[in-house]
Scaffold this active site. Structure first.
Site, PDB file in Angstrom:
ATOM      1  CE  LYS A  12      -3.627  -2.714   2.083  1.00 53.05           C
ATOM      2  NZ  LYS A  12      -4.833  -2.745   2.886  1.00 53.05           N
ATOM      3  CD  GLU A  95      -6.758  -0.168   1.245  1.00 54.63           C
ATOM      4  OE1 GLU A  95      -5.660  -0.050   0.680  1.00 54.63           O
ATOM      5  OE2 GLU A  95      -6.916  -0.873   2.260  1.00 54.63           O
ATOM      6  CD  GLU A 164      -7.576  -7.855  -0.696  1.00 50.87           C
ATOM      7  OE1 GLU A 164      -6.623  -8.227  -0.022  1.00 50.87           O
ATOM      8  OE2 GLU A 164      -7.664  -6.724  -1.171  1.00 50.87           O
TER       9      GLU A 164
HETATM   10  P1  PGA Z   1      -4.656  -6.351   5.374  1.00 51.54           P
HETATM   11  O1  PGA Z   1      -4.865  -5.839   3.869  1.00 51.54           O
HETATM   12  O2  PGA Z   1      -3.880  -7.661   5.264  1.00 51.54           O
HETATM   13  O3  PGA Z   1      -3.862  -5.268   6.039  1.00 51.54           O
HETATM   14  O4  PGA Z   1      -5.999  -6.570   5.960  1.00 51.54           O
HETATM   15  C1  PGA Z   1      -5.141  -6.718   2.820  1.00 51.54           C
HETATM   16  C2  PGA Z   1      -5.282  -5.959   1.528  1.00 51.54           C
HETATM   17  O5  PGA Z   1      -5.904  -4.883   1.539  1.00 51.54           O
HETATM   18  O6  PGA Z   1      -4.785  -6.398   0.473  1.00 51.54           O
END
Ligand code: PGA
Length: 252
Positions: A12, A95, A164
């Site tokens: 990210k 996101e 997800e």
């Molecule tokens: P997380 O994120 O493992 O921090 O929950 C997963 C992702 O958004 O790919």
């Protein structure tokens, strides 16, 4: 497509060059864990440097623009990230769908741009908590798959789907193993209806609060071919815990 578990770290908007030591440590350890296919998607700014650190693991981008170039200030195209060393890109992460109002149609264009540049692609789908509570999770995911997956001849082998659930990302909450299995079976059916026989071998990753402590049980759920990992991919120590759990789940 390989049938080794595929464990992908999504950094990210985290990471400066100081984090390259983590990438190096992950890459060195991956050498001893060849039962698992490991990949990292750092921010754009680190793709080239991470590629130079990593001998074994794949390096990818977290997004690409649908156009190959042009007057799009601040955007980055698939051929640019490929030139920097990326062999794949994530598209349609929740996101980006939320922060940048990305639609299924745009996600599909991005996926097709990545394929046209000779890369493979991880297409993310997943329902919000509200949609799950309303009993609409499967319908939402089906619509996202139909609208976001690239189509065309021989594309399935370049595609990975990441399921997800939005409410599980970064929250420490995960669906039950049964719910993960049920959604992954549903996604498999959809993939077979979109890609025909080739849909049977598309890898489906689970993502959302995967950690070393829960990785083994999530990876053992039906039709789970790996994990997309956010927070727990930021240090070699926790990411390797997940990779080791994946390796231990593989039969010799
Ligand atoms: P997380 O994120 O493992 O921090 O929950 C997963 C992702 O958004 O790919």
């Amino acid at each position: 497509m390989s049938n080794r578990p595929y464990i992908v770290g999504n950094w990210k908007m985290h990471g400066t060059r100081a984090m390259l030591a983590e990438a190096r440590a992950i890459d060195r350890a991956a050498e001893r864990l060849l039962k698992v296919e490991v990949a990292l998607a750092p921010p754009f700014t680190l793709i080239h440097a991470t590629r130079k650190e990593a001998e074994l693991i794949a390096i990818g981008a977290q997004d690409v623009h649908p156009a190959d170039g042009g007057a799009h200030t601040g955007d980055v195209s698939a051929s640019m990230v490929k030139d920097a060393g990326a062999s794949f890109t994530i598209v349609g992460h929740s996101e980006r769908r939320a922060d940048h109002k990305e639609t299924n149609a745009l996600v599909k264009e991005k996926a097709e741009a990545a394929l046209a540049a000779g890369m493979s692609v991880i297409v993310c789908v997943g329902e919000t908590e509200e949609e799950r509570d309303a009993g609409k999770a499967e319908a939402v995911v089906a619509r996202q798959l139909t609208g976001s997956l690239p189509t065309g001849d021989d594309v399935a082998e370049k595609v990975t789907v990441a399921y997800e659930p939005v409410w599980a990302i970064g929250t420490g909450r995960t669906p039950t193993v049964e719910d993960v299995g049920a959604m992954h079976r549903h996604i498999r059916e959809k993939l077979e209806s979109i890609y025909g026989e080739a849909g049977a071998s598309v890898r489906i990753l689970y993502g959302g609060s995967v950690k070393p402590e829960n990785a083994a049980e999530l990876l053992a759920a039906d039709e789970v071919g790996g994990a997309l990992v956010g927070g727990a991919s930021l240090t070699a120590e926790s990411f390797l815990g997940i990779i080791i759990a994946a390796a231990e789940g593989e039969k010799d």
